[in-house]
Scaffold this active site. Structure first.
Site, PDB file in Angstrom:
ATOM      1  N   GLU A 116       0.829  -1.212   0.000  1.00  0.00           N
ATOM      2  CA  GLU A 116       0.000   0.000   0.000  1.00  0.00           C
ATOM      3  C   GLU A 116       0.860   1.258   0.000  1.00  0.00           C
ATOM      4  O   GLU A 116       0.549   2.219  -0.702  1.00  0.00           O
ATOM      5  CB  GLU A 116      -0.934   0.028   1.225  1.00  0.00           C
ATOM      6  CG  GLU A 116      -1.883  -1.139   1.301  1.00  0.00           C
ATOM      7  CD  GLU A 116      -1.336  -2.326   2.080  1.00  0.00           C
ATOM      8  OE1 GLU A 116      -2.153  -3.140   2.532  1.00  0.00           O
ATOM      9  OE2 GLU A 116      -0.099  -2.445   2.242  1.00  0.00           O
ATOM     10  N   CYS A 136       0.020   1.752   7.059  1.00  0.00           N
ATOM     11  CA  CYS A 136      -0.561   1.932   5.726  1.00  0.00           C
ATOM     12  C   CYS A 136      -1.931   2.592   5.814  1.00  0.00           C
ATOM     13  O   CYS A 136      -2.251   3.477   5.009  1.00  0.00           O
ATOM     14  CB  CYS A 136      -0.657   0.592   5.004  1.00  0.00           C
ATOM     15  SG  CYS A 136       0.959  -0.115   4.602  1.00  0.00           S
TER      16      CYS A 136
END
Length: 154
Positions: free
Chosen positions: A55, A86
């Protein structure tokens, strides 16, 4: 297959390819409208950068591509539940929607990220396993004031 499931399947395929290449089972696809902004896998095994999650790599790639850190309107598709780092980075970039294919508990069952980290971060600072303490130092807020003054002058 609807768009959400299609992009999640892509993220899972990226994760599977990453395992074949010696990495961990994490992939991410970042989409805005009908445009795929980034397709990335976890690269920690290649870079030794503990923040090089799928991510995070997708956020970096999309931001560089667009020349902006504002990714409002984008949707993150991740093979596994985004970790707290993330998740926070997605929020900081303006993302307000995301989907994941595997729960943190599923990952923990395979010896990956312990789902307990989410609960740990909700505890007061003095009850977390990593000590993080506030210390007052002279003019600590000075950089904040300088930033606000610059922003207000623009």
């Amino acid at each position: 297959m609807n768009g959400h499931r299609r992009y999640l399947s892509e993220a899972v395929a990226l994760a599977a390819a990453n395992v074949r290449d010696g990495g961990t089972p994490y992939g991410a696809v970042l989409v805005r409208g009908d445009e795929v902004l980034a397709r990335c896998a976890n690269n920690v095994h290649l870079t030794n950068d503990p923040t090089d999650h799928a991510e995070m790599a997708a956020l970096r790639a999309a931001s560089a591509r667009l020349g902006s850190r504002d990714l409002s309107g984008a949707v993150m598709y991740a093979s596994g539940r985004p970790c707290p780092m993330c998740h926070a980075a997605m929020r900081l970039s303006g993302i307000r929607e995301g989907y994941f294919a595997n729960a943190a508990e599923t990952a923990a069952g395979f010896g990956l990220l312990d789902a307990g980290i989410y609960a740990e971060l909700c505890r007061p600072l003095d009850q977390q396993p990593m000590r993080l303490s506030h210390l007052d130092v002279p003019d600590a807020a000075g950089p904040y004031a300088a930033w606000k003054a610059r922003k207000d002058a623009q």
